[in-house]
Design an enzyme around this catalytic site. Structure first.
Site, PDB file in Angstrom:
ATOM      1  N   GLY A   1      14.568  50.202 -55.260  1.00  0.00           N
ATOM      2  CA  GLY A   1      14.353  51.202 -56.199  1.00  0.00           C
ATOM      3  C   GLY A   1      15.073  51.250 -57.453  1.00  0.00           C
ATOM      4  O   GLY A   1      15.576  52.252 -58.204  1.00  0.00           O
TER       5      GLY A   1
ATOM      6  N   HIS B   1      27.663  55.557 -60.504  1.00  0.00           N
ATOM      7  CA  HIS B   1      27.332  56.476 -61.870  1.00  0.00           C
ATOM      8  C   HIS B   1      27.811  57.790 -61.572  1.00  0.00           C
ATOM      9  O   HIS B   1      27.620  58.777 -62.261  1.00  0.00           O
ATOM     10  CB  HIS B   1      25.788  56.364 -62.259  1.00  0.00           C
TER      11      HIS B   1
ATOM     12  N   SER C   1      15.567  49.069 -61.557  1.00  0.00           N
ATOM     13  CA  SER C   1      15.020  48.256 -62.348  1.00  0.00           C
ATOM     14  C   SER C   1      15.955  47.033 -62.583  1.00  0.00           C
ATOM     15  O   SER C   1      15.728  46.040 -63.386  1.00  0.00           O
ATOM     16  CB  SER C   1      14.786  48.708 -63.653  1.00  0.00           C
TER      17      SER C   1
ATOM     18  N   CYS D   1      43.335  60.807 -65.527  1.00  0.00           N
ATOM     19  CA  CYS D   1      43.892  60.519 -64.165  1.00  0.00           C
ATOM     20  C   CYS D   1      42.732  60.005 -63.208  1.00  0.00           C
ATOM     21  O   CYS D   1      43.174  59.547 -62.198  1.00  0.00           O
ATOM     22  CB  CYS D   1      44.909  61.510 -63.556  1.00  0.00           C
TER      23      CYS D   1
ATOM     24  N   CYS E   1      46.946  66.469 -64.648  1.00  0.00           N
ATOM     25  CA  CYS E   1      47.803  65.737 -65.505  1.00  0.00           C
ATOM     26  C   CYS E   1      47.250  66.427 -67.143  1.00  0.00           C
ATOM     27  O   CYS E   1      47.568  65.790 -68.254  1.00  0.00           O
ATOM     28  CB  CYS E   1      47.198  64.358 -65.800  1.00  0.00           C
TER      29      CYS E   1
ATOM     30  N   GLN F   1      23.518  54.042 -57.778  1.00  0.00           N
ATOM     31  CA  GLN F   1      23.558  54.158 -59.296  1.00  0.00           C
ATOM     32  C   GLN F   1      23.087  55.642 -59.483  1.00  0.00           C
ATOM     33  O   GLN F   1      23.042  56.226 -60.458  1.00  0.00           O
ATOM     34  CB  GLN F   1      22.488  53.552 -59.953  1.00  0.00           C
TER      35      GLN F   1
HETATM   36  N1  APR Z   1      10.357  53.542 -54.007  1.00  0.00           N
HETATM   37  C1  APR Z   1      11.327  52.271 -54.396  1.00  0.00           C
HETATM   38  N2  APR Z   1      11.214  52.144 -55.814  1.00  0.00           N
HETATM   39  C2  APR Z   1      10.636  52.831 -56.510  1.00  0.00           C
HETATM   40  C3  APR Z   1       9.934  54.017 -56.265  1.00  0.00           C
HETATM   41  C4  APR Z   1       9.838  54.236 -54.831  1.00  0.00           C
HETATM   42  N3  APR Z   1       8.950  55.085 -54.344  1.00  0.00           N
HETATM   43  N4  APR Z   1       9.200  54.550 -57.371  1.00  0.00           N
HETATM   44  C5  APR Z   1       9.818  53.753 -58.372  1.00  0.00           C
HETATM   45  N5  APR Z   1      10.553  52.903 -58.156  1.00  0.00           N
HETATM   46  C6  APR Z   1      11.208  51.623 -58.989  1.00  0.00           C
HETATM   47  C7  APR Z   1      10.613  51.587 -60.070  1.00  0.00           C
HETATM   48  O1  APR Z   1       9.433  50.115 -59.823  1.00  0.00           O
HETATM   49  C8  APR Z   1      11.847  51.064 -60.954  1.00  0.00           C
HETATM   50  O2  APR Z   1      11.912  49.417 -60.658  1.00  0.00           O
HETATM   51  O3  APR Z   1      12.372  52.156 -59.196  1.00  0.00           O
HETATM   52  C9  APR Z   1      12.869  51.586 -60.165  1.00  0.00           C
HETATM   53  C10 APR Z   1      13.583  52.711 -61.021  1.00  0.00           C
HETATM   54  O4  APR Z   1      14.177  52.029 -62.149  1.00  0.00           O
HETATM   55  P1  APR Z   1      15.060  53.011 -63.428  1.00  0.00           P
HETATM   56  O5  APR Z   1      14.387  54.130 -63.478  1.00  0.00           O
HETATM   57  O6  APR Z   1      15.500  51.988 -64.285  1.00  0.00           O
HETATM   58  O7  APR Z   1      16.523  53.261 -62.338  1.00  0.00           O
HETATM   59  P2  APR Z   1      17.492  52.631 -62.224  1.00  0.00           P
HETATM   60  O8  APR Z   1      17.517  51.331 -61.882  1.00  0.00           O
HETATM   61  O9  APR Z   1      18.635  53.435 -61.024  1.00  0.00           O
HETATM   62  O10 APR Z   1      18.558  52.800 -63.546  1.00  0.00           O
HETATM   63  C11 APR Z   1      19.689  52.501 -63.574  1.00  0.00           C
HETATM   64  O11 APR Z   1      19.856  53.624 -65.680  1.00  0.00           O
HETATM   65  O12 APR Z   1      19.280  55.549 -66.966  1.00  0.00           O
HETATM   66  C12 APR Z   1      20.211  54.999 -66.317  1.00  0.00           C
HETATM   67  O13 APR Z   1      22.318  55.898 -65.312  1.00  0.00           O
HETATM   68  C13 APR Z   1      20.775  55.796 -65.166  1.00  0.00           C
HETATM   69  O14 APR Z   1      21.350  55.340 -62.942  1.00  0.00           O
HETATM   70  C14 APR Z   1      20.591  54.933 -64.010  1.00  0.00           C
HETATM   71  C15 APR Z   1      20.590  53.421 -64.582  1.00  0.00           C
END
Ligand code: APR
Length: 248
Positions: free
Chosen positions: A191, A122, A193, A133, A154, A104
């Site tokens: 990593g 993403h 959420s 396109c 295009c 992502q």
């Molecule tokens: N190693 C592993 N995980 C980690 C670390 C680390 N060092 N530090 C933080 N985390 C975890 C956090 O606990 C959290 O669960 O990484 C996760 C980050 O979550 P988000 O910030 O929500 O990121 P993500 O899940 O990629 O968000 C998805 O949301 O804002 C949009 O487009 C954006 O691609 C992103 C999408």
């Protein structure tokens, strides 16, 4: 335990989120030191606003009238390098323990670390994409401040490849990501959420299809209850350790 599951699996797919790049100095979006936590949730209509007035969008960017969180993220992205976790993920792919990664993240660090079979659901911050396109152009490290010309193929409207809020995931990467998930009998969620659809929905689809879900995350997430193993660790610690066990 995670190594055992991976050894017994036929097709392992990684699903990485912002936490994968935290140890490269890129802030996550949610959680304690997340950008949205710090600056508040971004508007969900970025894409429709961009399409209403692309010139205005680029002018604000040119005149540095962009949100503080974008500036913070852009500076972190510009200086980021892959960390041991990224290289370990590429190592797992090289030794055949992992078949592909759906990320992502838009930071391009997975590719820099040598991952081959990578789907950037993403988009990628160093690419432009035509919204008609889907043609993509790589920018290298040059990130334009001015509106790019219309699509050479295009004449369509060209924007950054990075998917904006409200923007549909481009068909090609959505189909490729879904195809990987449909082949997976094990998904390694690292990593993330697991809160932003449709990317995170792929995790529930995999689980419903009988895949074993593994999570590597310092904190619990909505996904934790579905996981066979949920490891409270960072990507930078867990992945090199996992590669070491699987290389023994
Ligand atoms: N190693 C592993 N995980 C980690 C670390 C680390 N060092 N530090 C933080 N985390 C975890 C956090 O606990 C959290 O669960 O990484 C996760 C980050 O979550 P988000 O910030 O929500 O990121 P993500 O899940 O990629 O968000 C998805 O949301 O804002 C949009 O487009 C954006 O691609 C992103 C999408």
């Amino acid at each position: 335990e995670i190594a055992e599951i991976i050894r017994e699996s036929e097709y392992v797919v990684g699903m990485t989120g912002a936490g994968m790049s935290v140890e490269s100095g890129i802030p996550p979006f949610r959680g304690a030191d997340g950008l949205w936590t710090k600056y508040g949730n971004p508007p969900m209509d970025g894409y429709s606003k961009f399409k209403e007035d692309p010139t205005g969008w680029w002018n604000r960017r040119t005149n540095e009238k962009i949100d503080a969180h974008i500036l913070e993220l852009r500076d972190a992205l510009a200086n980021a390098k892959p960390h041991a976790g990224h290289y370990a993920l590429a190592g797992l792919e090289k030794q055949g323990s992992l078949q592909s990664v759906v990320t992502q993240n838009i930071d391009g660090l997975d590719e820099k670390a040598g991952l081959q079979n990578l789907i950037e659901i993403h988009g990628n911050r160093t690419k432009l994409r035509c919204i008609e396109c889907g043609d993509r152009v790589s920018l290298g490290e040059f990130v334009p401040l001015f509106a790019p010309d219309p699509c050479e193929k295009c004449e369509g409207l060209v924007k950054f490849d990075t998917v904006m809020f409200g923007e549909p995931i481009p068909d090609d990467v959505m189909m490729a990501a879904r195809a990987e998930i449909d082949k997976a009998d094990c998904v390694l969620a690292i990593g993330t959420s697991a809160t932003v659809r449709p990317a995170s929905g792929l995790l529930w689809i995999a689980e419903a299809a009988g895949a074993t879900i593994i999570e590597i995350n310092p904190t619990e997430t909505k996904l934790t209850s579905l996981c066979a193993v949920s490891l409270r660790s960072t990507a930078g610690e867990a992945l090199p350790a996992l590669l070491k066990i699987l290389s023994a």
